[in-house]
Design a protein around this motif. Structure first.
Motif, PDB file in Angstrom:
ATOM      1  N   GLU A 124      -6.378  16.900   7.919  1.00 49.93           N
ATOM      2  CA  GLU A 124      -7.053  17.791   6.968  1.00 49.93           C
ATOM      3  C   GLU A 124      -6.123  18.159   5.818  1.00 49.93           C
ATOM      4  O   GLU A 124      -6.522  18.165   4.658  1.00 49.93           O
ATOM      5  N   ALA A 125      -4.859  18.442   6.125  1.00 48.58           N
ATOM      6  CA  ALA A 125      -3.878  18.747   5.073  1.00 48.58           C
ATOM      7  C   ALA A 125      -3.679  17.526   4.177  1.00 48.58           C
ATOM      8  O   ALA A 125      -3.569  17.649   2.950  1.00 48.58           O
ATOM      9  N   TYR A 126      -3.659  16.345   4.782  1.00 46.79           N
ATOM     10  CA  TYR A 126      -3.537  15.100   4.013  1.00 46.79           C
ATOM     11  C   TYR A 126      -4.741  14.912   3.080  1.00 46.79           C
ATOM     12  O   TYR A 126      -4.573  14.648   1.893  1.00 46.79           O
ATOM     13  N   ALA A 127      -5.944  15.057   3.631  1.00 50.18           N
ATOM     14  CA  ALA A 127      -7.162  14.881   2.839  1.00 50.18           C
ATOM     15  C   ALA A 127      -7.205  15.873   1.673  1.00 50.18           C
ATOM     16  O   ALA A 127      -7.565  15.510   0.551  1.00 50.18           O
ATOM     17  N   ASN A 128      -6.806  17.108   1.934  1.00 48.83           N
ATOM     18  CA  ASN A 128      -6.755  18.118   0.873  1.00 48.83           C
ATOM     19  C   ASN A 128      -5.739  17.731  -0.199  1.00 48.83           C
ATOM     20  O   ASN A 128      -5.990  17.894  -1.397  1.00 48.83           O
ATOM     21  N   ALA A 129      -4.596  17.226   0.227  1.00 47.96           N
ATOM     22  CA  ALA A 129      -3.551  16.833  -0.727  1.00 47.96           C
ATOM     23  C   ALA A 129      -4.040  15.686  -1.611  1.00 47.96           C
ATOM     24  O   ALA A 129      -3.766  15.677  -2.819  1.00 47.96           O
ATOM     25  N   VAL A 130      -4.767  14.733  -1.040  1.00 46.59           N
ATOM     26  CA  VAL A 130      -5.312  13.622  -1.832  1.00 46.59           C
ATOM     27  C   VAL A 130      -6.329  14.157  -2.830  1.00 46.59           C
ATOM     28  O   VAL A 130      -6.310  13.802  -4.008  1.00 46.59           O
ATOM     29  N   GLN A 131      -7.207  15.038  -2.380  1.00 50.98           N
ATOM     30  CA  GLN A 131      -8.248  15.590  -3.249  1.00 50.98           C
ATOM     31  C   GLN A 131      -7.680  16.465  -4.363  1.00 50.98           C
ATOM     32  O   GLN A 131      -8.265  16.551  -5.441  1.00 50.98           O
ATOM     33  N   GLU A 132      -6.564  17.116  -4.115  1.00 43.52           N
ATOM     34  CA  GLU A 132      -5.967  18.010  -5.105  1.00 43.52           C
ATOM     35  C   GLU A 132      -4.967  17.311  -6.031  1.00 43.52           C
ATOM     36  O   GLU A 132      -4.552  17.889  -7.035  1.00 43.52           O
ATOM     37  N   SER A 133      -4.611  16.090  -5.717  1.00 47.56           N
ATOM     38  CA  SER A 133      -3.649  15.342  -6.516  1.00 47.56           C
ATOM     39  C   SER A 133      -4.288  14.842  -7.809  1.00 47.56           C
ATOM     40  O   SER A 133      -5.301  14.149  -7.792  1.00 47.56           O
ATOM     41  N   ARG A 134      -3.677  15.183  -8.935  1.00 47.08           N
ATOM     42  CA  ARG A 134      -4.184  14.699 -10.223  1.00 47.08           C
ATOM     43  C   ARG A 134      -4.159  13.178 -10.270  1.00 47.08           C
ATOM     44  O   ARG A 134      -5.106  12.543 -10.738  1.00 47.08           O
ATOM     45  N   PHE A 135      -3.088  12.583  -9.754  1.00 49.75           N
ATOM     46  CA  PHE A 135      -2.958  11.129  -9.761  1.00 49.75           C
ATOM     47  C   PHE A 135      -4.074  10.475  -8.943  1.00 49.75           C
ATOM     48  O   PHE A 135      -4.741   9.557  -9.410  1.00 49.75           O
ATOM     49  N   PHE A 136      -4.295  10.952  -7.728  1.00 42.88           N
ATOM     50  CA  PHE A 136      -5.306  10.338  -6.875  1.00 42.88           C
ATOM     51  C   PHE A 136      -6.718  10.617  -7.377  1.00 42.88           C
ATOM     52  O   PHE A 136      -7.609   9.790  -7.215  1.00 42.88           O
ATOM     53  N   ARG A 137      -6.940  11.761  -7.989  1.00 42.67           N
ATOM     54  CA  ARG A 137      -8.259  12.048  -8.569  1.00 42.67           C
ATOM     55  C   ARG A 137      -8.582  11.026  -9.659  1.00 42.67           C
ATOM     56  O   ARG A 137      -9.699  10.532  -9.741  1.00 42.67           O
ATOM     57  N   ALA A 181      -2.663   7.115   8.009  1.00 44.90           N
ATOM     58  CA  ALA A 181      -2.622   8.155   6.973  1.00 44.90           C
ATOM     59  C   ALA A 181      -1.759   9.331   7.420  1.00 44.90           C
ATOM     60  O   ALA A 181      -0.929   9.829   6.658  1.00 44.90           O
ATOM     61  N   VAL A 182      -1.935   9.765   8.652  1.00 41.70           N
ATOM     62  CA  VAL A 182      -1.158  10.896   9.177  1.00 41.70           C
ATOM     63  C   VAL A 182       0.328  10.539   9.235  1.00 41.70           C
ATOM     64  O   VAL A 182       1.176  11.331   8.828  1.00 41.70           O
ATOM     65  N   SER A 183       0.639   9.355   9.705  1.00 41.88           N
ATOM     66  CA  SER A 183       2.037   8.931   9.782  1.00 41.88           C
ATOM     67  C   SER A 183       2.682   8.892   8.400  1.00 41.88           C
ATOM     68  O   SER A 183       3.785   9.415   8.203  1.00 41.88           O
ATOM     69  N   ALA A 184       2.000   8.270   7.444  1.00 44.31           N
ATOM     70  CA  ALA A 184       2.535   8.180   6.082  1.00 44.31           C
ATOM     71  C   ALA A 184       2.667   9.559   5.455  1.00 44.31           C
ATOM     72  O   ALA A 184       3.671   9.858   4.792  1.00 44.31           O
ATOM     73  N   PHE A 185       1.679  10.408   5.669  1.00 43.57           N
ATOM     74  CA  PHE A 185       1.705  11.761   5.122  1.00 43.57           C
ATOM     75  C   PHE A 185       2.887  12.555   5.688  1.00 43.57           C
ATOM     76  O   PHE A 185       3.613  13.217   4.947  1.00 43.57           O
TER      77      PHE A 185
END
Length: 113
Positions: free
Chosen positions: A78-91, A43-47
């Protein structure tokens, strides 16, 4: 707009979308692993590859330099997890409820009727 510091450089985190999900999948992060710490390194690498932007090898190099320079992988994750949680698409993809009941009193009243 969110930012993340990687190897002593600050990057703006884009809103993650379908294109990003394909890139994550191509780099080995399965959809069911998006929010699993089981895939933290992938996840970190891809992010990092998405945020910088760069290829997978360069992303891995930057993460390695970040850690060797005293940085913490948890900061990036943590920045990755926040980005996933805040993404309309991923939500939507992960079925995260965006709306909460507006009037809980009314909802409770409807249940008793």
């Amino acid at each position: 707009m969110a930012t993340v510091k990687i190897n002593n450089k600050t990057y703006t985190v884009p809103e993650l979308n379908f294109t990003h999900s394909k890139r994550m999948e191509q780099m080995g992060l399965p959809v069911e692993g998006l929010i699993s710490r089981k895939y933290i390194f992938t996840a970190v690498s891809a992010f990092v590859a998405i945020v910088v932007p760069c290829d997978a090898e360069q992303a891995d190099y930057l993460v390695e330099q970040h850690i060797e320079g005293g940085g913490n992988i948890e900061e990036i994750y943590e920045a990755y997890a926040n980005a996933v949680q805040e993404s309309r698409f991923f939500r939507k993809l992960l079925n995260v409820d965006e709306e909460k009941p507006k009037n809980t009193k009314k909802s409770a009243q409807q249940k008793t009727e």
